[in-house]
Design a protein around this motif. Structure first.
Motif, short mmCIF file in Angstrom:
data_model
loop_
_atom_site.label_atom_id
_atom_site.label_comp_id
_atom_site.label_asym_id
_atom_site.label_seq_id
_atom_site.Cartn_x
_atom_site.Cartn_y
_atom_site.Cartn_z
N TYR A 123 0.98 -1.24 0.03
CA TYR A 123 -0.17 -0.07 -0.12
C TYR A 123 0.69 1.33 -0.06
CZ TYR A 123 -3.95 2.86 1.26
OH TYR A 123 -5.22 3.75 1.47
N TRP A 175 -3.24 -2.74 -4.83
CA TRP A 175 -3.13 -2.86 -3.30
C TRP A 175 -4.31 -3.22 -2.76
CZ3 TRP A 175 -6.47 0.19 -0.41
CH2 TRP A 175 -7.08 1.07 -1.24
N VAL A 186 -4.55 -5.33 0.87
CA VAL A 186 -5.06 -4.81 1.96
C VAL A 186 -6.23 -5.35 2.61
CG1 VAL A 186 -5.76 -2.56 2.93
CG2 VAL A 186 -3.88 -2.76 1.50
#
Length: 468
Positions: free
Chosen positions: A156, A221, A225
């Motif tokens: 991230y 990402w 995540v």
């Protein structure tokens, strides 16, 4: 130009609560740090009251860089309600944790950045808000120190660092062409400047905003995540930044970049098509519910970008975008709340949920069918309004693509719903029941709220400025 700080009470309340919480948390015993969550909730309450009052006043620009209009007020309300829900959702995740203070503070600062993105009317303000909506969430992604969370936070951060550099480069190019940073002056400047440089600058800025929104091609990402962090954290990271990023994208394109300078409508349509299609295709084969939701959020951004595509071409676009953002926020938080409650991380772990917890199973059905866009949920009305706006704006082909994607998305949502109503033979894969009363309450409440929001959507759209 208004320079009265009182016009920024919602933003000031969030900032003051975050700063006071950070200072007080250093001297508050771990068992009493719940008080900081109460402080954050009070700040959100003050912000919502101030927003309701400010919404009755005419639109205005404060400090020359920040617009207070229907879009900003709506984003304020959506983000503050989302933060309240997330504070309740994270109760069992953070209660008594040695970094409980940091969680609450980071959530508030990220929410402040998201609100600032929506109201930004200046390129410098836009980039400052981008950073404020990014840095706290990088830390929040790595808040739980464990292997998957650390890896997700690193991905991230690295993606965000690249997006930040790209954004500031784009801002620099647009400033070089226009000789100013205010949106009005930028619109005048780029009309006279070289189109190629303007196109490169705009594309660079949009790349950064696409990262914040989780849109293709800056979406890599999102599934990592979503799967690597606790569901309560994933709910925050996939909800709050999107709201501000999409509102900021709409305002930037509608106010600062004339279509005759750069054909940004085609670019937005391509991003919308790629996001909804790749998000859905990637979700088909997922067995992890968190990764499935991660890719689902990517596809949802595609539908939201349809309203951005026709910004300024139809009066339906902005109200449709704002309604969809509110519906998406409630529905996405509800989905992650179900995951938090059951602690089930795979599709098969939901087998027999309808017998173990019938209400939670109903909430799951409402939530997932809501994400598809099934009446009478709020996402259905938001999606219908966006489809109408796209047709009205001359992008019927984009509606056809979105309709096919909506139909396709039903497959992987049903893959999740079906096990919940299947009979259980022998021990269940994960029969732990409801592990969190707070998370269960959030799941039931937010899922239920999507129904009245959908039923009352006519009045909501009228308040947002939709033509009768």
């Amino acid at each position: 130009m208004n320079s009265d700080p009182a016009t920024l009470i919602p933003e000031i309340a969030l900032l003051a609560s975050a700063v006071l919480g950070l200072l007080a948390g250093a001297w508050t015993p771990r068992r009493r740090q719940w008080r900081l969550r109460v402080l954050a909730a009070l700040a959100c309450g003050v912000g919502l009251a101030a927003t309701a009052h400010a919404a009755t006043r005419p639109a205005e620009t404060v400090f020359g860089t920040y617009v207070l209009d229907t879009a900003t007020h709506t984003v304020r309300a959506i983000v503050l309600v989302a933060v309240l829900a997330l504070i309740a959702l994270c109760h069992d995740t953070v209660a008594g944790h040695r970094r409980e203070t940091e969680f609450v503070v980071l959530l508030q600062l990220g929410a402040l950045g998201s609100i600032a993105l929506a109201g930004a009317n200046d390129l410098i303000m836009l980039f400052a808000a981008f950073l404020l909506a990014s840095v706290p969430f990088y830390a929040l992604a790595g808040w739980v120190v464990r292997g998957p969370a650390t890896e997700a936070a690193l991905k991230y951060y690295l993606a965000g660092a690249l997006a930040g550099v790209t954004t500031v480069a784009g801002v620099t190019l647009l400033f070089g062409v226009a000789g100013a940073t205010g949106y009005g002056e930028v619109a005048e400047g780029v009309s006279r400047g070289p189109a190629a440089v303007t196109a490169v600058g705009l594309t660079s800025v949009l790349a950064g905003l696409a990262f914040k929104a989780g849109a293709v091609p800056a979406h890599f990402w999102v599934p990592d995540v979503s799967d690597g962090t606790p569901p309560a954290v994933a709910a925050a990271l996939t909800t709050v930044p999107k709201i501000g990023a999409l509102a900021a994208t709409y305002r930037l394109l509608d106010s600062a970049i004339p279509v005759d300078a750069v054909d940004w409508r085609l670019l937005a349509a391509i991003l919308a098509t790629a996001s909804m299609t790749l998000g859905n295709l990637a979700a088909f084969a997922q067995s992890s519910v968190s990764r499935l939701l991660g890719y689902s959020t990517v596809s949802q951004v595609g539908y939201l970008l349809m309203a951005v595509t026709v910004a300024g071409r139809t009066p339906l676009a902005r109200p449709a975008l704002l309604l969809y953002l509110a519906a998406y926020a409630l529905t996405n938080i509800a989905a992650f709340a179900v995951v938090t409650t059951t602690d089930g991380r795979t599709l098969d772990s939901y087998r027999g949920l309808s017998r173990r917890d019938p209400l939670l199973a109903i909430a799951l059905v409402i939530t997932l069918l809501g994400l598809v866009g099934t009446p009478p949920t709020a996402v259905f009305v938001g999606k219908l309004e966006i489809f109408t706006a796209a047709v009205d704006g001359g992008y019927a082909w984009l509606v056809a693509v979105a309709a096919l994607n909506t139909l396709a998305s039903l497959f992987y949502y049903l893959r999740w719903i079906a096990p919940a109503f299947r009979p259980v033979h022998g021990p269940t894969p994960r029969d732990r029941g409801s592990t969190s009363g707070w998370a269960r309450a959030v799941a039931l409440t937010t899922a239920a709220l999507t129904l009245p929001l959908g039923l009352a959507s006519g009045a909501v759209l009228a308040a947002l400025g939709a033509p009768g």
